[in-house]
Enzyme design. Structure first.
Site, PDB file in Angstrom:
ATOM      1  N   SER A   1       0.613  -0.960  -0.229  1.00  0.00           N
ATOM      2  CA  SER A   1      -0.194  -0.353   0.356  1.00  0.00           C
ATOM      3  C   SER A   1       1.040   0.825  -0.037  1.00  0.00           C
ATOM      4  O   SER A   1       1.971   1.005   0.298  1.00  0.00           O
ATOM      5  CB  SER A   1      -0.527   0.115   0.973  1.00  0.00           C
TER       6      SER A   1
ATOM      7  N   LYS B   1       2.563  -2.760   6.265  1.00  0.00           N
ATOM      8  CA  LYS B   1       2.542  -2.840   4.818  1.00  0.00           C
ATOM      9  C   LYS B   1       4.133  -2.496   4.191  1.00  0.00           C
ATOM     10  O   LYS B   1       4.524  -2.541   3.069  1.00  0.00           O
ATOM     11  CB  LYS B   1       1.376  -1.459   4.088  1.00  0.00           C
TER      12      LYS B   1
ATOM     13  N   TYR C   1      -1.867  -0.103   9.707  1.00  0.00           N
ATOM     14  CA  TYR C   1      -1.715  -1.161   8.689  1.00  0.00           C
ATOM     15  C   TYR C   1      -0.343  -0.190   7.471  1.00  0.00           C
ATOM     16  O   TYR C   1      -0.010  -1.329   7.436  1.00  0.00           O
ATOM     17  CB  TYR C   1      -3.148  -0.280   8.256  1.00  0.00           C
TER      18      TYR C   1
END
Length: 255
Positions: free
Chosen positions: A146, A163, A159
Site C-alpha cells: 500500500s 505494509k 496498517y
C-alpha cells in the site's frame, strides 16, 4: 466474465489470498482472463462460492480459512496442488485494518493481529508455495502492499507500518528466492473496495479530485499490474515495489 468467453488454459496456476472480493477478486479475474487456473482463499465460504461461480468453476477453486492460520496456509497450497498439480504464482492480498485512530493509542493486541494477518501470513504462504512447487520449478510472487507503507498514514498507522514491512519482506524474499522465483510488490493508493470505504465514502468526488488522473483506483487497475508482474514480460524484474496511485504522489509537497 462468462465461462464461454474464457481463453484456452495457459497451463499456469496461481494462488490468490483474500480474493472473494475487492483487489483479490480483481487480480483473480485478470489471471483467469489470460487463461490461468486459480485457487482463491478468504474467510467467508459463501462469498468464495459466489466468486467461483462468477469466475468459472472449471478454472477457479477455493479454500476458506483465516490467512494467519498455518494449517489454512498448508491446506490452500495442498488443495491447489491436488487440483492443478502446480502453483506457479502467489499473490498475497489478504489483509486487515480493524482500527482507525492515532497509533499512540493503539491496543498492542490489535497491532499484533494486524501484523499476523498482513505480514506473517504472507511469509507463511510464500514458504508453503516455495516448498510445494516454486523452489524446484520457478514462478513469481506478488505482495499487495500500500502507499500507506511508503509514507506517513495518519489514523491507519498500524496498517501503514505493516505494509512497510510487506515491502521489505518482498526484498528479503526476492533476494533469497532468486533466481528461481521473482518477488515484487504493488502499492496501491485508494481503490474503490469495501475494505477502503472509510477513506472515501460520502466524499468520493472530493477525494478523487486530489489525484492527477482524476479518479480513485478500481480492482481492475491492480489486477492488470499483478498480471504483468506474473508474466514473462516482467521476467527481468524482481525486488521492486510498483506504486499504482493515479499520480497521487505527484502532489506530495505541492501547496
Amino acid at each position: 466474465m462468462t465461462t464461454s468467453a474464457l481463453p484456452e488454459p495457459s497451463g499456469k496456476v496461481a494462488l490468490v489470498t483474500g480474493a472473494s472480493r475487492g483487489i483479490g477478486y480483481g487480480v483473480t479475474e485478470a489471471l483467469v482472463a489470460r487463461g490461468d487456473r486459480v485457487c482463491i482463499t478468504g474467510r467467508g465460504e459463501d462469498a468464495l462460492k459466489e466468486a467461483v461461480e462468477r469466475l468459472g468453476s472449471d478454472r477457479v477453486i477455493y479454500v476458506a480459512g483465516k490467512a494467519h492460520d498455518e494449517s489454512h496456509q498448508a491446506a490452500a497450497v495442498e488443495r491447489a496442488m491436488e487440483a492443478f498439480g502446480r502453483v506457479d504464482y502467489l499473490v498475497n492480498n489478504a489483509g486487515t485494518n480493524p482500527v482507525f485512530g492515532p497509533i499512540a493509542d493503539l491496543d498492542l493486541n490489535v497491532a499484533r493481529k494486524v501484523f499476523e494477518t498482513n505480514v506473517v501470513s504472507a511469509l507463511g504462504f510464500a514458504q508453503q508455495t516455495w516448498k510445494a512447487w516454486q523452489r524446484d520449478n520457478g514462478g513469481a510472487i506478488v505482495n499487495i502492499a500500500s502507499v500507506a507503507g511508503v509514507s506517513a498514514s495518519p489514523f491507519i498507522g498500524a496498517y501503514g507500518v505493516s505494509k512497510a514491512a510487506m515491502v521489505n519482506l518482498t526484498l528479503q524474499l526476492a533476494h533469497e528466492f532468486a533466481p528461481q522465483v521473482r518477488v515484487n510488490s504493488i502499492a496501491p493508493a485508494v481503490v474503490k473496495t469495501k475494505f477502503a470505504e472509510a477513506l472515501y465514502e460520502g466524499r468520493e468526488a472530493e477525494v478523487a479530485a486530489t489525484y492527477p488522473l482524476g479518479r480513485l483506483g478500481v480492482p481492475e487497475d491492480i489486477g492488470g499490474a499483478a498480471a504483468f508482474l506474473t508474466s514473462d514480460q516482467s521476467g527481468w524484474i524482481t525486488g521492486q515495489n510498483l506504486v499504482v496511485d493515479g499520480g497521487k504522489f505527484l502532489n506530495a509537497g505541492v501547496e
